[in-house]
Design a protein around this motif. Structure first.
Motif, PDB file in Angstrom:
ATOM      1  N   ASP A  18       0.978  -1.287  -0.236  1.00  0.00           N
ATOM      2  CA  ASP A  18       0.059  -0.005   0.083  1.00  0.00           C
ATOM      3  C   ASP A  18       0.923   1.396   0.123  1.00  0.00           C
ATOM      4  O   ASP A  18       0.693   2.146  -0.822  1.00  0.00           O
ATOM      5  N   GLU A  19       1.993   1.511   0.940  1.00  0.00           N
ATOM      6  CA  GLU A  19       2.489   2.512   0.945  1.00  0.00           C
ATOM      7  C   GLU A  19       3.670   2.813  -0.287  1.00  0.00           C
ATOM      8  O   GLU A  19       3.947   3.876  -0.324  1.00  0.00           O
ATOM      9  N   THR A  20       3.942   1.772  -0.729  1.00  0.00           N
ATOM     10  CA  THR A  20       4.956   1.758  -1.985  1.00  0.00           C
ATOM     11  C   THR A  20       4.052   2.156  -3.163  1.00  0.00           C
ATOM     12  O   THR A  20       4.985   2.517  -4.193  1.00  0.00           O
ATOM     13  N   GLY A  21       2.985   1.599  -3.167  1.00  0.00           N
ATOM     14  CA  GLY A  21       1.989   1.540  -4.528  1.00  0.00           C
ATOM     15  C   GLY A  21       2.528   0.418  -5.486  1.00  0.00           C
ATOM     16  O   GLY A  21       2.119   0.523  -6.616  1.00  0.00           O
ATOM     17  N   ALA A  22       3.134  -0.539  -5.049  1.00  0.00           N
ATOM     18  CA  ALA A  22       3.616  -1.629  -5.886  1.00  0.00           C
ATOM     19  C   ALA A  22       2.349  -2.388  -5.998  1.00  0.00           C
ATOM     20  O   ALA A  22       1.693  -2.767  -5.421  1.00  0.00           O
ATOM     21  N   ASN A  23       2.423  -2.858  -7.441  1.00  0.00           N
ATOM     22  CA  ASN A  23       1.322  -3.981  -7.841  1.00  0.00           C
ATOM     23  C   ASN A  23       1.607  -5.267  -7.501  1.00  0.00           C
ATOM     24  O   ASN A  23       2.700  -5.821  -7.537  1.00  0.00           O
ATOM     25  N   PRO A  24       0.750  -5.727  -6.559  1.00  0.00           N
ATOM     26  CA  PRO A  24       0.985  -7.186  -5.694  1.00  0.00           C
ATOM     27  C   PRO A  24       1.255  -8.127  -6.820  1.00  0.00           C
ATOM     28  O   PRO A  24       2.000  -9.114  -6.336  1.00  0.00           O
ATOM     29  N   GLN A  25       0.787  -8.083  -8.023  1.00  0.00           N
ATOM     30  CA  GLN A  25       0.954  -9.202  -9.025  1.00  0.00           C
ATOM     31  C   GLN A  25       2.419  -9.099  -9.488  1.00  0.00           C
ATOM     32  O   GLN A  25       2.765 -10.205 -10.264  1.00  0.00           O
ATOM     33  N   ARG A  26       3.107  -8.053  -9.159  1.00  0.00           N
ATOM     34  CA  ARG A  26       4.499  -8.341  -9.694  1.00  0.00           C
ATOM     35  C   ARG A  26       5.369  -8.825  -8.675  1.00  0.00           C
ATOM     36  O   ARG A  26       6.717  -8.858  -8.782  1.00  0.00           O
ATOM     37  N   LEU A  27       4.732  -9.061  -7.384  1.00  0.00           N
ATOM     38  CA  LEU A  27       5.547  -9.592  -6.277  1.00  0.00           C
ATOM     39  C   LEU A  27       5.496 -10.904  -6.054  1.00  0.00           C
ATOM     40  O   LEU A  27       4.328 -11.447  -5.900  1.00  0.00           O
ATOM     41  N   LYS A  28       6.566 -11.704  -6.029  1.00  0.00           N
ATOM     42  CA  LYS A  28       6.695 -13.132  -5.600  1.00  0.00           C
ATOM     43  C   LYS A  28       7.446 -13.365  -4.517  1.00  0.00           C
ATOM     44  O   LYS A  28       8.404 -13.016  -4.092  1.00  0.00           O
ATOM     45  N   LEU A  29       6.856 -13.925  -3.705  1.00  0.00           N
ATOM     46  CA  LEU A  29       7.465 -14.242  -2.228  1.00  0.00           C
ATOM     47  C   LEU A  29       8.046 -15.952  -2.328  1.00  0.00           C
ATOM     48  O   LEU A  29       7.159 -16.737  -2.832  1.00  0.00           O
ATOM     49  N   GLU A  30       9.205 -16.128  -2.114  1.00  0.00           N
ATOM     50  CA  GLU A  30       9.954 -17.267  -1.960  1.00  0.00           C
ATOM     51  C   GLU A  30       9.848 -18.004  -0.821  1.00  0.00           C
ATOM     52  O   GLU A  30      10.481 -17.344   0.305  1.00  0.00           O
ATOM     53  N   LEU A  31       9.348 -19.197  -0.453  1.00  0.00           N
ATOM     54  CA  LEU A  31       9.529 -19.978   0.516  1.00  0.00           C
ATOM     55  C   LEU A  31      10.066 -21.230   0.396  1.00  0.00           C
ATOM     56  O   LEU A  31      10.383 -21.596  -0.640  1.00  0.00           O
ATOM     57  N   THR A  32      10.612 -21.862   1.443  1.00  0.00           N
ATOM     58  CA  THR A  32      11.255 -23.124   1.454  1.00  0.00           C
ATOM     59  C   THR A  32      10.462 -24.203   2.155  1.00  0.00           C
ATOM     60  O   THR A  32       9.683 -23.981   3.039  1.00  0.00           O
ATOM     61  N   GLU A  33      10.885 -25.561   1.620  1.00  0.00           N
ATOM     62  CA  GLU A  33       9.968 -26.557   2.460  1.00  0.00           C
ATOM     63  C   GLU A  33       9.960 -26.714   3.936  1.00  0.00           C
ATOM     64  O   GLU A  33       9.036 -26.618   4.527  1.00  0.00           O
ATOM     65  N   SER A  34      11.366 -26.399   4.177  1.00  0.00           N
ATOM     66  CA  SER A  34      11.425 -26.352   5.736  1.00  0.00           C
ATOM     67  C   SER A  34      10.685 -25.395   6.476  1.00  0.00           C
ATOM     68  O   SER A  34      10.310 -25.659   7.837  1.00  0.00           O
ATOM     69  N   MET A  35      10.456 -24.316   5.913  1.00  0.00           N
ATOM     70  CA  MET A  35       9.503 -23.264   6.493  1.00  0.00           C
ATOM     71  C   MET A  35       8.208 -23.675   6.915  1.00  0.00           C
ATOM     72  O   MET A  35       7.153 -23.255   7.543  1.00  0.00           O
ATOM     73  N   LEU A  36       7.649 -24.778   6.111  1.00  0.00           N
ATOM     74  CA  LEU A  36       6.450 -25.220   6.084  1.00  0.00           C
ATOM     75  C   LEU A  36       6.082 -26.338   6.730  1.00  0.00           C
ATOM     76  O   LEU A  36       5.035 -26.989   6.822  1.00  0.00           O
ATOM     77  N   VAL A  37       7.180 -27.204   7.439  1.00  0.00           N
ATOM     78  CA  VAL A  37       6.961 -28.300   8.143  1.00  0.00           C
ATOM     79  C   VAL A  37       6.187 -28.091   9.426  1.00  0.00           C
ATOM     80  O   VAL A  37       5.371 -29.063   9.817  1.00  0.00           O
TER      81      VAL A  37
END
Ligand code: C2E
Ligand code: MG
Ligand code: MG
Ligand code: MG
Length: 281
Positions: free
Chosen positions: A138-157
């Protein structure tokens, strides 16, 4: 005499441990200053599609220390995680990436570029994680569709349910998710199916060996097939040669990241790389 040797070994071990602890404490002290003193910066590593067009970059954190020089994230991210410093640092990375996306949106030649940001387990675990990301967008005005968040499998255990809920909330706003280093963790296919992912990233250890090790080749090919079956995108990381790229294309992977296309570089260099690619294409 054996006793003496034992005592000496112990004393030596103690001394070594003590110096390792001192080194860690010193690094931790420096890391606390890194963000306020402006020593952190971002590098951008090109991601390309099958036609060789730039689709965006992965944002990779760098620590330019006045005496230590460039400290590798492998050396300080684990420490940032155990000390909790990853929270302000991770916020800073996200805000910087979103600020860049917003700046690119104003120019037609960069408006389509996406940025992938690495998350740490601690960030995702915060109760207000979703609100934080939405606020930065919101504050930066970035388009959310251009943002990709990277997770790893270990974070999801642990706490998969909680992670899924947060991912869904952000996905509803257009944010994408990629599963980094895929194949090195221990995801069960059952929960992989439930994660609201957009992309699998084939781990670079498989990519590295696709031409020399049949099992790495088989694994890379299986990951591509798995992504296709699940309706997910797939990107190979650590692509260093044209031959590796050709193999990956043959098995159906048409998105790439690696030294063959570009090393992680400062912003100006990254922008020059994308301009050069457009000139060629
Ligand atoms: P990652 O997310 O898997 O990033 C890919 C790593 O592979 C990067 O290392 C990149 O420089 C390297 N790489 C890219 N292409 C090639 C290639 O062709 N060959 C080889 N040998 N290596 C390649 P880097 O920049 O040292 O980062 C290491 C790890 O540190 C990252 O692995 C990520 O887990 C973590 N990291 C980096 N930036 C951040 C951040 O902002 N936040 C968090 N939480 N972690 C970060
Ligand atoms: Mg990554
Ligand atoms: Mg990776
Ligand atoms: Mg990694």
């Amino acid at each position: 005499q054996a006793k003496d040797a034992g005592r000496n070994a112990l004393r030596f071990f103690d001394a070594e441990m003590a110096s390792a602890v001192r080194a860690r404490v010193a690094l931790e002290k420096d890391l606390r200053d890194a963000l306020p003193q402006g020593q952190l910066l971002l590098h951008y590593q090109l991601q390309v599609d099958g036609a060789g067009r730039a689709t965006g970059a992965e944002v990779l954190l760098r620590w330019q220390h006045p005496q230590r020089g460039m400290v590798s994230p492998a050396a300080f991210i684990p420490l940032a995680e155990t000390t909790g410093l990853i929270l302000p640092i991770g916020q800073w990375v996200l805000r910087a990436a979103c600020t860049q996306l917003a700046a690119w949106a104003g120019r037609p030649e960069t408006a389509q570029l996406k940025l992938a940001v690495n998350l740490s387990a601690q960030q995702l675990r915060q109760a207000d994680f979703v609100a934080q990301v939405l606020q930065v967008l919101d504050e930066t005005g970035a388009n959310p569709q251009r943002l990709k968040l990277e997770l790893t499998e270990s974070m999801l255990v642990t706490n998969v349910e909680d992670a899924i809920e947060k991912m869904q909330a952000l996905k509803a706003r257009g944010v994408r998710f990629a599963l980094d280093d895929f194949g090195t963790g221990y995801s069960s296919l059952a929960y992989l199916r439930r994660l609201p992912l957009d992309q699998l990233k084939i781990d670079q250890s498989f990519v590295h060996d696709v031409l020399s090790d049949p099992s790495a080749a088989a694994l890379a090919q299986s990951i591509v097939a798995l992504a296709q079956t699940m309706g997910l995108g797939v990107i190979a990381e650590g692509v260093e040669t044209a031959e590796q790229r050709e193999f990956l294309a043959r098995v159906g992977c048409h998105a790439y990241q690696g030294y063959h296309f570009g090393r992680p570089v400062p912003l100006a260099e990254f922008e020059a790389q994308t301009r050069a690619l457009r000139a060629v294409g």
